[in-house]
Design a protein around this motif. Structure first.
Motif, PDB file in Angstrom:
ATOM      1  N   ALA A  90       0.905  -1.311   0.244  1.00 23.08           N
ATOM      2  CA  ALA A  90       0.082   0.002   0.127  1.00 23.08           C
ATOM      3  C   ALA A  90       0.880   1.216  -0.006  1.00 23.08           C
ATOM      4  N   ARG A  91       1.896   1.200   0.877  1.00 19.56           N
ATOM      5  CA  ARG A  91       3.072   2.486   0.940  1.00 19.56           C
ATOM      6  C   ARG A  91       3.339   2.460  -0.454  1.00 19.56           C
ATOM      7  N   LEU A  92       3.885   1.408  -1.074  1.00 24.94           N
ATOM      8  CA  LEU A  92       4.444   1.578  -2.405  1.00 24.94           C
ATOM      9  C   LEU A  92       3.706   2.092  -3.635  1.00 24.94           C
ATOM     10  N   ALA A  93       2.312   1.903  -3.419  1.00 24.99           N
ATOM     11  CA  ALA A  93       1.241   2.159  -4.324  1.00 24.99           C
ATOM     12  C   ALA A  93       0.889   3.725  -4.406  1.00 24.99           C
ATOM     13  N   LYS A  94       0.852   4.159  -2.901  1.00 25.29           N
ATOM     14  CA  LYS A  94       0.842   5.410  -2.499  1.00 25.29           C
ATOM     15  C   LYS A  94       1.892   6.455  -2.924  1.00 25.29           C
ATOM     16  N   ARG A  95       3.352   5.861  -2.785  1.00 27.80           N
ATOM     17  CA  ARG A  95       4.259   7.082  -3.241  1.00 27.80           C
ATOM     18  C   ARG A  95       4.282   6.822  -4.924  1.00 27.80           C
ATOM     19  N   ALA A 102       1.729   9.527  -6.008  1.00 29.68           N
ATOM     20  CA  ALA A 102       2.169  10.620  -5.571  1.00 29.68           C
ATOM     21  C   ALA A 102       3.294  11.109  -6.494  1.00 29.68           C
ATOM     22  N   GLU A 103       4.147  10.182  -6.974  1.00 27.42           N
ATOM     23  CA  GLU A 103       5.100  10.637  -8.116  1.00 27.42           C
ATOM     24  C   GLU A 103       4.639  10.891  -9.477  1.00 27.42           C
ATOM     25  N   LEU A 104       3.366   9.895  -9.654  1.00 24.49           N
ATOM     26  CA  LEU A 104       2.890  10.224 -11.067  1.00 24.49           C
ATOM     27  C   LEU A 104       2.195  11.735 -11.000  1.00 24.49           C
ATOM     28  N   CYS A 105       1.426  11.888 -10.151  1.00 25.52           N
ATOM     29  CA  CYS A 105       0.910  13.179  -9.938  1.00 25.52           C
ATOM     30  C   CYS A 105       1.899  14.051  -9.944  1.00 25.52           C
TER      31      CYS A 105
END
Length: 377
Positions: free
Chosen positions: A13-18, A21-24
């Motif tokens: 979940a943390r990797l998906a969130k990061r 955020a990086e894509l945004c």
């Protein structure tokens, strides 16, 4: 198939969130239109939204503090009203107590200024127990009380009752003492009889144990001797069989037949024949017989040594048993002497009690009480 653990799920979940955020961030940075204009509208909107949330939170916190302060003010007002009412009630209770329990006539010095003192005054002496008849008042002297004759008669009756009571207590004490002494003597005799019986049982038990131990040791010694004899006999038979086998074998006897070669009678096999003469063979046999005799002699000495140790052990056990029996006889003699001494002391005590009872019976009652009172004083 692998099982997904909670730590693995959290890490994913943390990797998906990061990653999101990086894509945004990349979308904002690499957007040509926004980069040319030079402004980030979404970041500004987020800042405005965060500022509004912060202001709303601060306003709610202030309102909460204001409500709590109003509530505390109400509580303080209620506590002040309650304290004022308590003070009022306390003052009312103090005034009621003064009116009911602190009247002028209850004061200590009121009798000095009482206008009705003469009307309330009482005679100087109303009875013998009047608390106003102090020593300085000189209203009552020794032997001038109002109930002198009744008091004297009562004292005589009381003295007579005390004398009767002393006589009853003395008789009861003598009876209780006699009963206790009889009970002590009987209990002591019972204890002595029980101790004697227990001593007999203990002696019989020790005798039985000693006999059983002796029989067991004897059986063990016989079994050990028989086992050693059997082992010695078997060892001798094995040795004799081995010696006989070796003596009659082809290796030691140097049988010439085993050295005969198949190529002719004039040839021999070198690894089976040593060329020894008959005298040499006889000498070897003689030495072997001496060794056998020496071994038999050593075995006989070892057997004699074992028998000697067994005899010493049996003698030591017999000496220990005799010593224990001697100690038991000494303890039995001591116990018999102690019982005889206790019996003689009991007889002397019984004779002394009998003598005291006779003396008390023959002595007059008045003299006895006079002597008893003198002794007690």
């Amino acid at each position: 198939m692998e099982v997904a653990l909670p730590e693995d799920l959290k890490r994913a979940a943390r990797l998906a969130k990061r990653r999101h955020a990086e894509l945004c961030r990349q979308e904002r940075v690499f957007n040509a239109r926004n980069r040319i204009i030079g402004g980030d509208i979404e970041a500004w909107n987020l800042q405005v939204h965060d500022q509004k949330i912060k202001e709303a939170t601060e306003k709610a916190r202030h309102e909460t503090f204001a409500a709590e302060m109003r509530h505390n003010d109400k509580i303080m007002v209620m506590l002040e009203d309650r304290e004022r009412k308590d003070k009022k009630n306390l003052c009312r209770a103090i005034n009621d107590f003064r009116q009911n329990f602190q009247k002028p006539e209850t004061r200590r010095e009121f009798d000095l200024s009482d206008p009705l003192a003469l009307k309330k005054d009482i005679p100087a002496r109303q009875s013998d127990n009047d608390i106003r008849n102090t020593v300085s008042g000189m209203q009552k002297f020794m032997g001038e009380d109002l109930n002198f004759y009744e008091r004297k008669k009562f004292q005589e009756e009381q003295n007579r009752e005390w004398s009767f009571q002393q006589q009853r207590e003395w008789r009861n004490a003598r009876a209780v003492q006699k009963c206790a002494e009889d009970l002590y003597t009987e209990t002591r005799l019972q204890f002595d009889e029980t101790a004697r019986h227990l001593q007999k049982l203990e002696s019989a038990t020790k005798k039985a144990v000693c006999a059983a131990v002796k029989e067991f040791n004897k059986n063990q010694a016989m079994e050990s001797a028989e086992r050693k004899n059997q082992e010695k006999k078997q060892e001798q038979e094995d040795n004799l069989a081995e010696i006989s086998s070796l003596l009659h074998g082809d290796l030691l006897s140097e049988n010439p037949q085993q050295a005969a070669s198949s190529f002719g009678p004039h040839r021999v096999v070198p690894d089976r024949w040593k060329g020894m003469t008959q005298e040499q063979l006889e000498q070897i046999r003689l030495v072997q017989k001496q060794q056998v005799q020496e071994k038999l002699r050593l075995q006989e000495e070892e057997y004699q040594r074992d028998m000697d140790w067994d005899r010493r052990r049996i003698q030591g056990a017999r000496a220990t048993l005799l010593f224990e029996r001697q100690q038991q006889r000494q303890q039995r003699d001591l116990r018999r002497a102690l019982d005889s001494s206790n019996l003689s002391l009991a007889r002397e005590q019984c004779l002394q009690k009998k003598y005291m009872n006779e003396v008390c019976t023959n002595q007059p009652t008045g003299d006895f009480f006079t002597q008893f009172n003198t002794t007690s004083r």
